[in-house]
Design a protein around this motif. Structure first.
Motif, short mmCIF file in Angstrom:
data_model
loop_
_atom_site.label_atom_id
_atom_site.label_comp_id
_atom_site.label_asym_id
_atom_site.label_seq_id
_atom_site.Cartn_x
_atom_site.Cartn_y
_atom_site.Cartn_z
N LEU A 162 -10.81 3.72 7.01
CA LEU A 162 -9.40 4.12 7.10
C LEU A 162 -9.24 5.59 7.44
O LEU A 162 -8.12 6.05 7.65
N SER A 205 -7.68 5.15 13.27
CA SER A 205 -6.80 4.78 12.17
C SER A 205 -5.82 5.89 11.85
O SER A 205 -4.64 5.63 11.59
N GLY A 211 -2.46 4.94 13.40
CA GLY A 211 -1.78 4.45 12.20
C GLY A 211 -0.50 5.21 11.90
O GLY A 211 0.57 4.61 11.69
N MET A 222 0.11 -1.72 11.50
CA MET A 222 -1.16 -1.00 11.45
C MET A 222 -2.33 -1.98 11.40
O MET A 222 -3.39 -1.73 11.99
N GLN A 223 -2.15 -3.10 10.71
CA GLN A 223 -3.21 -4.10 10.68
C GLN A 223 -3.38 -4.76 12.04
O GLN A 223 -4.50 -5.01 12.49
N ARG A 235 -5.26 -2.63 14.28
CA ARG A 235 -6.54 -2.25 13.67
C ARG A 235 -6.58 -0.75 13.40
O ARG A 235 -7.59 -0.08 13.63
N ALA A 236 -5.47 -0.24 12.89
CA ALA A 236 -5.34 1.19 12.61
C ALA A 236 -4.76 1.41 11.21
O ALA A 236 -3.91 2.27 11.02
N HIS A 272 -4.03 2.83 7.88
CA HIS A 272 -4.17 4.21 7.41
C HIS A 272 -3.15 4.41 6.29
O HIS A 272 -1.94 4.37 6.54
N TYR A 289 -11.84 -2.99 3.95
CA TYR A 289 -11.25 -1.71 4.34
C TYR A 289 -11.93 -0.52 3.67
O TYR A 289 -11.47 0.61 3.82
#
Length: 260
Positions: free
Chosen positions: A70, A75, A79, A115-116, A119-120, A122, A210
């Motif tokens: 993360l 991210s 993110g 964000m999921q 794939r970021a 944070h 994560y």
């Protein structure tokens, strides 16, 4: 009432040098971000240039937990930016009069989902979304560009400083792919047979997706096995495994004789 293990400190005590390194790095990162804000204000750049509170949380991850998934540049930058874009969209279209009290929840929940998807993930991104929703409730509204500058840009500046700072201290940030293993090994480790899919499945099994990457888990497993082997055989001497009588064979001996 007894408190479970979750109420006890779970973070290992930090070495004094690490305390200095992490604190100094985070401070320098915020100094650089603040300097950029001042430059933007002096130059009259468009936009609401100011530091934003979640940037401090990003600094914690970049400088104190730089090996975590993360905390990686993608991210951090994506993110925070994606979370801000979602929050700005919700602020613009959400019915403030009737359901305004639900705005923060929708902003944060949607930001986590996006964000999921990108794939970021944070954690400070959730704080970014909450901050923009709360500001909107108090009449402070931002344009679309606010997600890119200052939020995205200041996050990028912080991350780039983190890359240079960690390398100056001999640390690896961002995470680098593991070097290929040597062809010949003194000891074959069972973990060498674990594929990336196996390691990822183990992370999912223990709900650590994560917190660790498959690469880091593989390194930990191999290091643990090497440590176990060293402890198990570290005190063994050659005399304990050698035999006094030698068993030999010659080039002309048959396989049956050798087996006997």
């Amino acid at each position: 009432m007894q408190l479970g293990n979750g109420w006890k400190p779970a973070v290992a005590p930090a070495a004094r040098l690490d305390v200095l390194r992490v604190g100094l790095g985070a401070g320098l990162g915020l100094v650089l971000a603040a300097a950029l804000v001042q430059l933007a204000l002096w130059a009259g750049w468009q936009g609401s240039w100011a530091l934003f509170a979640p940037l401090g949380a990003t600094a914690v991850l970049v400088f104190a937990v730089h090996t975590g998934p993360l905390s990686q540049p993608w991210s951090c930058v994506v993110g925070n930016t994606v979370a801000a874009l979602w929050a700005l969209l919700v602020v613009r279209w959400w019915p403030q009069q009737a359901l305004g009290w639900l705005l923060p929840a929708v902003a944060v929940g949607g930001a986590i989902a996006w964000m999921q998807i990108t794939r970021a993930l944070h954690p400070p991104g959730g704080a970014v979304a909450l901050l923009l929703a709360l500001e909107a409730q108090h009449g402070v509204l931002h344009g679309w560009s606010y997600a890119f500058a200052p939020i995205g840009l200041l996050t990028l500046v912080l991350v780039l400083l983190g890359v240079a700072y960690h390398r100056a201290w001999g640390k690896h940030y961002p995470l680098q792919p593991a070097a290929p293993a040597a062809a010949a090994k003194a000891q074959h480790l069972p973990s060498d047979d674990l594929s990336q899919a196996d390691l990822q499945a183990l992370l999912a099994r223990f709900d650590q997706d994560y917190n660790l990457t498959a690469q880091e888990l593989g390194q930990l497993v191999r290091a643990a096995e090497e440590q176990a082997i060293a402890r198990r055989f570290g005190s063994v001497r050659c005399g304990q495994v050698m035999s006094a009588r030698l068993w030999t064979c010659g080039p002309q001996d048959g396989l049956g004789q050798l087996a006997a």
